[in-house]
Design a protein around this motif. Structure first.
Motif, PDB file in Angstrom:
ATOM      1  N   THR A 162       0.836  -1.225   0.029  1.00 45.26           N
ATOM      2  CA  THR A 162       0.115  -0.149   0.038  1.00 45.26           C
ATOM      3  C   THR A 162       0.901   1.233   0.225  1.00 45.26           C
ATOM      4  N   VAL A 163       0.345   2.075   0.075  1.00 44.62           N
ATOM      5  CA  VAL A 163       1.000   3.550   0.360  1.00 44.62           C
ATOM      6  C   VAL A 163       1.958   3.484   1.107  1.00 44.62           C
ATOM      7  N   LYS A 164       3.009   4.383   1.289  1.00 39.75           N
ATOM      8  CA  LYS A 164       4.085   4.397   2.175  1.00 39.75           C
ATOM      9  C   LYS A 164       3.361   4.472   3.440  1.00 39.75           C
ATOM     10  N   HIS A 165       4.191   3.861   4.323  1.00 43.62           N
ATOM     11  CA  HIS A 165       4.079   3.665   5.770  1.00 43.62           C
ATOM     12  C   HIS A 165       3.994   4.914   6.696  1.00 43.62           C
ATOM     13  N   ARG A 166       2.772   4.860   7.136  1.00 45.08           N
ATOM     14  CA  ARG A 166       2.524   6.323   7.896  1.00 45.08           C
ATOM     15  C   ARG A 166       2.851   6.188   9.396  1.00 45.08           C
ATOM     16  N   ILE A 167       3.493   7.262   9.968  1.00 41.34           N
ATOM     17  CA  ILE A 167       3.718   7.153  11.545  1.00 41.34           C
ATOM     18  C   ILE A 167       3.173   8.405  12.106  1.00 41.34           C
ATOM     19  N   VAL A 168       2.537   8.233  13.222  1.00 42.01           N
ATOM     20  CA  VAL A 168       2.278   9.480  13.996  1.00 42.01           C
ATOM     21  C   VAL A 168       3.007   9.142  15.268  1.00 42.01           C
ATOM     22  N   GLY A 169       3.674  10.263  15.800  1.00 42.65           N
ATOM     23  CA  GLY A 169       4.370  10.255  17.043  1.00 42.65           C
ATOM     24  C   GLY A 169       4.858  11.806  17.427  1.00 42.65           C
ATOM     25  N   ILE A 170       5.881  11.739  18.419  1.00 44.00           N
ATOM     26  CA  ILE A 170       6.404  12.793  18.991  1.00 44.00           C
ATOM     27  C   ILE A 170       7.746  13.185  18.347  1.00 44.00           C
ATOM     28  N   TYR A 171       7.731  14.201  17.739  1.00 40.79           N
ATOM     29  CA  TYR A 171       9.149  14.652  17.417  1.00 40.79           C
ATOM     30  C   TYR A 171      10.015  15.188  18.232  1.00 40.79           C
ATOM     31  N   ARG A 172      11.277  14.611  18.364  1.00 32.51           N
ATOM     32  CA  ARG A 172      12.536  14.921  19.089  1.00 32.51           C
ATOM     33  C   ARG A 172      13.703  15.499  18.419  1.00 32.51           C
ATOM     34  N   GLU A 173      14.005  16.766  18.369  1.00 29.83           N
ATOM     35  CA  GLU A 173      15.202  17.240  17.932  1.00 29.83           C
ATOM     36  C   GLU A 173      16.439  16.498  18.423  1.00 29.83           C
ATOM     37  N   SER A 174      17.417  16.480  17.482  1.00 22.94           N
ATOM     38  CA  SER A 174      18.617  16.040  18.043  1.00 22.94           C
ATOM     39  C   SER A 174      19.584  16.932  18.916  1.00 22.94           C
ATOM     40  N   ARG A 175      20.484  16.582  19.502  1.00 25.54           N
ATOM     41  CA  ARG A 175      21.178  17.489  20.383  1.00 25.54           C
ATOM     42  C   ARG A 175      21.806  18.680  19.679  1.00 25.54           C
ATOM     43  N   ASN A 176      22.105  18.520  18.369  1.00 25.14           N
ATOM     44  CA  ASN A 176      22.447  19.534  17.486  1.00 25.14           C
ATOM     45  C   ASN A 176      21.400  20.729  17.105  1.00 25.14           C
TER      46      ASN A 176
END
Length: 755
Positions: free
Chosen positions: A140-154
């Motif tokens: 099917t269509v590309k795998h979709r993800i729902v989640g919390i975004y966490r920036e890298s240390r940079n």
């Protein structure tokens, strides 16, 4: 040595021979051997560098043409119902070629968004450049993800990670620099897989939408909507078509505005798609009227509204919002049977004899005017002798005849013996700002059962009518439970002290006897829930396999076309069969009936999963302030990793991890559905009463974690604290012997009860 071909000769040959484009094929075609192959390789690299050829897996292809075999993604149907596709690897500089997907009759149904490996046939003189034939499905269509975004240390420039919010999922996704779509640290996001998953390292995703603060109360249903891919925004073309609709006229309709038809719905209902009336007769029988909103008048086959409704399949209901199948101007206005307003309907007249049997029916395309819009509570109070000002006016003309007809239907139902599950419906009450105020169980009145019985009989009549007219339709199919699921139900029943007969053709009355045994006992809800889980999922299909749960031979959904596409199909079939107009089933509808059945069966399951996940999240949010509190409940499931507990107060399900059960190793017996302590012999099984402590509640995932305090009113025996598999061979043999004894005891119980 053969002369090296010119650049144009190579391009012409590749264009004319798309199936044979490896370097050796080109060399063989021009008779190039030995050291001349090195020069050919150099020439091919030049053409590739200039963008005139494209190299894919040792093959050289015309960059402005597609290969004969490639991966394509199916697009939604166009206005004519044709499926076009887009190539997944187009590298040309010109416009992307159009591909018409032309399935064979034997090919499986392919939904919009799916990717397939296809063989392409070049065509000329059409509005498309290629015709595609299915080789195999890829996914099917590309795998979709729902989640919390966490920036890298940079910081934002260094990319980041997405923490999943799926219950039980701990796999993080990497977001590369530049793929964050402006997401802020801690924000709820939707992303899609960007590239294949490798064996090592985190899978890579690209953020496609920012959903805002994950802790906001209104985010709960929003998470489910995006997580399950439920369309929640109507395209402009659909809204324009809905806004252009005008109220239906009397043309081609019977006038039923004199009938005292009323709607009976939940107090907060916005759309009313069914109305009922009844008249009793001196012979003890009755005439029933069921009028259903004529949605087919507005949603014509092949229209923008139709395609969007088919895509959605049904409305989806959350505690704080509804994602409707149709725009509000239709679902909440033009199609809704509001009190005192003329509305188009497909009406059904049914005749009952004194025993409640349906002796005849007739369908009518008509105009009605609702005499009253009542809530279940209002109607029930009036039937109980406590009418208010609104129901007092229709007490003799509507309420009393309806309840008299219901008594007839109840007697017919008792003879039919459909499955009598008694499962209270949970009700989540929200505050004005979307936070959980309370969790309780809905009251269930005879008014609910009355409407259910009227609708069931109407659905039966619709199926029978279309069979008589020999018109295609979508049946609502419910097959009997599998042998494996019945065995699991039988195990739970026996563990709870009840019996379920074996060795005979299963009928709903056999299950009803089990439910009667459990009624009023501590195991009442458990047996009802386990019986429900043993059932097959109902689905839509153009062929009739009966409805096991309702104990009916023919059944179709007819009564809710505002919120179910299946009912709209049945309405169109009735229109076609009775020659009521040009808005009946189209040729495309008929040819694609199997595909439509699968599509709307899938969307129904999608909505059920989204609604269930949302309920879990709201319950976790409600209980988050009570972490550390003690609750009573019952074990509803056992697995090797622990037990599932249903809490009495809210009906919420929590996980009791095996590490929280006791200080010893537990053996899991999947047949007996038991966890057995290796040292103490403690048995953990389905149906046991427990007292637990809430150790964790995670609103974002809906997860509840529990600690076991008491089992059947007794404190837990304490093991040695060793987590090994017992103290040597003696302990192991004792545990195995106890498990074997459990199985023998179950077998003895089955033998005794079979006698």
């Amino acid at each position: 040595m053969a002369q090296l071909p010119s650049r144009q000769e190579i391009l012409d040959w590749v264009s004319d021979h798309p199936d044979a484009t490896a370097k050796r094929d080109i060399a063989k075609a021009f008779g190039i051997k030995g050291a001349a192959r090195i020069e050919l390789k150099r020439l091919l690299k030049e053409l590739e560098a200039e963008g005139l050829l494209e190299r894919r897996r040792r093959h050289y292809l015309d960059a402005e043409k597609l290969p004969p075999v490639t991966v394509i993604q199916i697009l939604p149907p166009d206005a004519d119902g044709d499926l076009f596709a887009r190539p997944m690897e187009w590298q040309g500089e010109g416009p992307m070629p159009r591909i018409l997907y032309a399935p064979l009759k034997s090919d499986p149904a392919i939904a919009a968004g799916e990717r397939i490996l296809a063989r392409l046939i070049e065509v000329r003189g059409e509005d498309h450049q290629y015709q595609a034939r299915l080789i195999r499905r890829i996914g099917t269509v590309k795998h979709r993800i729902v989640g919390i975004y966490r920036e890298s240390r940079n910081g934002a420039e260094g990319g980041g990670r997405i923490l999943p919010i799926d219950k039980g999922s701990d796999k993080e996704w990497q977001v590369r620099p530049g793929d964050a779509h402006g997401a802020q640290n801690g924000e709820l996001v939707e992303a899609e897989q960007s590239g294949p998953r490798g064996r090592l390292g985190l899978p890579v995703a690209r953020i496609v939408e920012r959903l805002g603060d994950p802790s906001a109360p209104r985010a709960v249903s929003l998470i489910a909507i995006h997580q399950h891919g439920i369309p929640d925004d109507f395209p402009d073309a659909v809204m324009a078509e809905a806004d252009a609709q005008k109220p239906a006229t009397m043309k081609g309709r019977e006038d039923l505005r004199h009938l005292p038809l009323v709607t009976i719905d939940p107090a907060d209902a916005r759309d009313h798609d069914d109305a009922v009336a009844a008249e009793t007769h001196a012979d003890g029988g009755a005439t029933l009227w069921v009028a259903i909103a004529d949605v087919a008048h507005y949603v014509r086959p092949g229209s923008e509204l139709d395609r969007e409704a088919r895509k959605r399949g049904n409305s989806t209901y959350f505690p704080d919002r509804v994602v409707p199948m149709l725009p509000d101007i239709l679902s909440g206005d033009l199609c809704s049977l509001h009190e005192g307003v003329d509305r188009p309907v497909i009406a059904l007249r049914m005749r009952l004899d004194a025993q409640g049997n349906k002796t005849g029916h007739s369908f009518h395309r008509a105009m009605m005017r609702s005499a009253a819009s009542l809530s279940y509570e209002q109607a029930q109070a009036a039937a109980d002798g406590k009418p208010d000002a609104q129901t007092e006016a229709v007490l003799d003309s509507v309420i009393r005849p309806l309840w008299a007809a219901y008594e007839l239907l109840k007697s017919a139902r008792a003879r039919r013996q459909p499955l009598e599950l008694d499962l209270p419906e949970r009700r989540i009450v929200l505050t004005g700002d979307g936070r959980v105020k309370s969790v309780n169980f809905r009251d269930r009145f005879d008014a609910h059962r009355l409407i259910e019985e009227f609708m069931v009989l109407a659905n039966v009549a619709a199926a029978e009518e279309l069979e008589r007219l020999r018109r295609p339709l979508l049946y609502r199919v419910h097959e009997e439970p599998t042998a494996e699921k019945l065995d699991a139900l039988r195990e739970v029943a026996e563990a709870s002290g009840f019996t379920l007969a074996k060795g005979q053709v299963l009928q709903t009355r056999h299950l009803n006897r089990l439910l009667e045994q459990a009624a009023g006992s501590d195991f009442d809800e458990l047996i009802n829930m386990t019986a429900l889980r043993s059932m097959q999922q109902a689905y839509y299909y153009p062929e009739n396999y009966g409805h096991f749960g309702l104990a009916l031979r023919s059944y179709a959904h007819f009564t809710s076309p505002i919120r179910r596409y299946s009912d709209l199909i049945v309405h169109r079939a009735l229109i076609l069969g009775h020659k009521w107009g040009k808005d009946g089933l189209s040729d495309w509808d008929i040819e694609n009936l199997s595909d439509t059945a699968k599509q709307i069966s899938d969307t129904e399951r999608r909505s059920m999963a989204a609604e269930r996940d949302t309920t879990d999240r709201y319950l976790a949010a409600y209980l988050a302030d009570r972490v550390g509190a003690e609750f009573s409940g019952r074990i509803s499931g056992v697995q090797k990793f622990g037990a599932f507990i249903r809490l009495d107060e809210t009906g919420a399900d929590g996980l009791l991890p095996i590490r929280e059960i006791g200080n010893e190793y537990f053996h899991y017996d999947p047949d007996a559905q038991v966890l057995l302590g290796a040292e103490t012999g403690l048995e953990i099984g389905i149906g046991q009463r427990v007292t637990v402590r809430l150790s964790e509640a995670v609103p974002l995932t809906g997860g509840l974690m529990l600690e076991l305090l008491e089992l059947e009113g007794r404190a837990l025996p304490q093991g040695s604290g060793r987590r090994g598999k017992g103290k040597g061979p003696v302990r192991k043999r004792a545990t195995q012997a106890r498990l074997a004894e459990l199985k023998r005891a179950q077998k003895r119980r089955r033998v005794r009860r079979a006698r």
